[in-house]
Design an enzyme around this catalytic site. Structure first.
Site, PDB file in Angstrom:
ATOM      1  N   TYR A 160       0.866  -0.974   0.075  1.00 29.73           N
ATOM      2  CA  TYR A 160       0.182   0.042  -0.008  1.00 29.73           C
ATOM      3  C   TYR A 160       0.979   1.373  -0.255  1.00 29.73           C
ATOM      4  CZ  TYR A 160      -3.530   3.199   1.550  1.00 29.73           C
ATOM      5  OH  TYR A 160      -4.392   4.408   1.539  1.00 29.73           O
ATOM      6  N   ASP A 192      -0.904  15.788   6.172  1.00 31.33           N
ATOM      7  CA  ASP A 192      -1.522  15.064   5.316  1.00 31.33           C
ATOM      8  C   ASP A 192      -2.919  15.871   5.110  1.00 31.33           C
ATOM      9  OD1 ASP A 192      -2.790  13.265   3.527  1.00 31.33           O
ATOM     10  OD2 ASP A 192      -3.508  12.024   5.255  1.00 31.33           O
ATOM     11  N   ASP A 233      -2.900   5.517  -2.629  1.00 29.61           N
ATOM     12  CA  ASP A 233      -3.974   6.328  -2.258  1.00 29.61           C
ATOM     13  C   ASP A 233      -3.744   7.754  -3.159  1.00 29.61           C
ATOM     14  OD1 ASP A 233      -5.361   8.440  -0.685  1.00 29.61           O
ATOM     15  OD2 ASP A 233      -3.924   8.074   1.128  1.00 29.61           O
ATOM     16  N   ASP A 277      -5.778  10.510  -2.703  1.00 29.77           N
ATOM     17  CA  ASP A 277      -6.564  11.794  -2.333  1.00 29.77           C
ATOM     18  C   ASP A 277      -7.998  11.808  -3.060  1.00 29.77           C
ATOM     19  OD1 ASP A 277      -4.540  11.903  -0.208  1.00 29.77           O
ATOM     20  OD2 ASP A 277      -3.743  13.530  -1.146  1.00 29.77           O
ATOM     21  N   HIS A 335      -7.136   4.175  -4.954  1.00 33.48           N
ATOM     22  CA  HIS A 335      -8.484   4.677  -4.387  1.00 33.48           C
ATOM     23  C   HIS A 335      -8.677   6.285  -4.226  1.00 33.48           C
ATOM     24  CE1 HIS A 335      -7.029   5.908  -0.337  1.00 33.48           C
ATOM     25  NE2 HIS A 335      -6.380   4.813  -0.301  1.00 33.48           N
ATOM     26  N   GLU A 388     -11.004   9.453  -2.853  1.00 26.83           N
ATOM     27  CA  GLU A 388     -11.969   9.789  -1.631  1.00 26.83           C
ATOM     28  C   GLU A 388     -13.019  10.737  -2.027  1.00 26.83           C
ATOM     29  OE1 GLU A 388      -9.419  12.336   1.256  1.00 26.83           O
ATOM     30  OE2 GLU A 388      -8.520  10.404   0.489  1.00 26.83           O
ATOM     31  N   CYS A 448      -6.622  14.154   7.082  1.00 25.33           N
ATOM     32  CA  CYS A 448      -6.612  12.948   7.562  1.00 25.33           C
ATOM     33  C   CYS A 448      -7.813  12.290   7.799  1.00 25.33           C
ATOM     34  CB  CYS A 448      -5.683  12.592   8.620  1.00 25.33           C
ATOM     35  SG  CYS A 448      -5.565  11.059   9.550  1.00 25.33           S
ATOM     36  N   ARG A 454     -13.420   5.662  -1.694  1.00 28.15           N
ATOM     37  CA  ARG A 454     -13.139   5.708  -0.439  1.00 28.15           C
ATOM     38  C   ARG A 454     -14.346   6.736   0.005  1.00 28.15           C
ATOM     39  NH1 ARG A 454      -8.148   8.258   3.256  1.00 28.15           N
ATOM     40  NH2 ARG A 454      -9.364   9.684   4.368  1.00 28.15           N
ATOM     41  N   GLU A 513     -14.237   4.542   5.178  1.00 24.17           N
ATOM     42  CA  GLU A 513     -13.038   5.135   6.318  1.00 24.17           C
ATOM     43  C   GLU A 513     -13.593   5.436   7.565  1.00 24.17           C
ATOM     44  OE1 GLU A 513     -10.162   5.076   7.400  1.00 24.17           O
ATOM     45  OE2 GLU A 513      -8.958   6.737   6.433  1.00 24.17           O
ATOM     46  N   ASN A 515      -9.257  -0.148   7.011  1.00 24.05           N
ATOM     47  CA  ASN A 515      -7.980   0.535   7.294  1.00 24.05           C
ATOM     48  C   ASN A 515      -7.653   0.492   8.604  1.00 24.05           C
ATOM     49  OD1 ASN A 515      -5.973   2.372   7.721  1.00 24.05           O
ATOM     50  ND2 ASN A 515      -7.196   4.517   7.331  1.00 24.05           N
TER      51      ASN A 515
END
Length: 303
Positions: free
Chosen positions: A48, A62, A89, A91, A116, A118, A126, A161, A191, A213
């Site tokens: 990952y 983040d 990831d 974002d 993924h 989101e 985060c 996500r 999430e 996660n």
């Protein structure tokens, strides 16, 4: 030697096949290419690439400060170093739907096995912090549709996500997940689930693979692989764990060096030189050099 023997397309196809089997796949987060090689050596199922880790590696929080170029570059470095699939990831996709489309193709070219995207408002934060905001249904759906339409390899996993659990509650989050699946998402990343029952509710609501996660110090309890398997989870990630372990060890080492003036007492906690050489296949490089340069140059004779 050098990079993975399999092509990115072959790794993506194998990833899809294993995911379709229904088994639970374990994806620790790699903070660099060497740690990705270690994840493979220790028998895990995938690697990952965390946005939080990349941000931290650059000394940044983040909150969406990393760029597509930075994420694609790190993905390429990591994905080419292992035979395992790499889940990345990305974002919020780095912009509007057209930017999302470009993100998909850049990550596909970088060798990702899946990505993924989101549904947070940009700039994001985060997923385990309070005060998150999510976009409306239409915007979230457009991101996923753009991603699905842009991919050229149908085996590239497009995962949606959603951070809606912490904003509108579980029922609203499940409604969002269903809409994202209808938009074409191959898998769902819910999430910040609080309990195993919440994972079970997600499993009962969507007919695509779901991801858990297991990040430390967050909203979710650190459930075991067996517990997650029992409620139907298909992929588990530990996104920041290796970085946290490494930084904890580095901090203790620096404190020891400052106190004792030497690291002699900590060598037993270090990766041995021989283990490092095995991990990077030092012998394979030596053998290659010998095969290429193992010849004599003699002075030509007259005539």
């Amino acid at each position: 030697m050098l990079y993975a023997k399999q092509t990115a397309a072959a790794k993506r196809a194998a990833f899809r096949e294993r995911l379709a089997s229904g088994e639970l796949l374990r994806f620790p987060g790699a903070f660099n290419p060497l740690s990705a090689r270690l994840i493979e050596q220790r028998g895990f199922d995938g690697v990952y690439v965390s946005g939080a880790v990349l941000s931290a590696d650059l000394g940044l929080p983040d909150i969406g400060l990393t760029t597509l170029t930075e994420v694609a570059g790190r993905t390429k470095q990591i994905a080419r170093m292992t035979e395992l699939p790499t889940l990345v990831d990305v974002d919020t996709g780095f912009g509007e739907p057209m930017n999302v489309a470009r993100t998909v193709q850049e990550l596909e070219d970088a060798g990702a096995g899946g990505i993924h995207i989101e549904d947070q408002v940009n700039p994001k934060r985060c997923g385990h912090l309070d005060g998150k905001e999510v976009v409306d249904d239409e915007t979230a759906i457009k991101r996923i549709r753009a991603a699905v339409d842009a991919r050229r390899d149908p085996n590239l996993l497009i995962m949606a996500r959603t951070d809606a659990r912490g904003v509108v509650g579980l029922d609203g989050a499940i409604d969002r997940m269903k809409a994202l699946v209808d938009a074409g998402a191959d898998a769902i990343f819910p999430e910040a689930m609080a309990t195993l029952d919440e994972f079970a509710a997600v499993r009962a609501s969507v007919d695509v693979p779901i991801l858990a996660n297991m990040t430390e110090f967050g909203k979710s309890e650190l459930f075991t692989v067996s517990q997650l398997r029992d409620v139907g989870v298909n992929i588990v990630i530990w996104p920041v764990s290796l970085l946290r372990l490494a930084m904890g060890a580095a901090l203790r080492g620096l404190d020891g060096l400052d106190t004792a003036g030497s690291l002699k007492g900590l060598t037993g906690q270090m990766q041995h030189r021989a283990d490092l050489y095995e991990l990077i296949d030092y012998q394979g490089y030596n053998a290659f050099d010998s095969g290429i340069f193992n010849f004599d140059v003699s002075r030509p004779t007259d005539g």
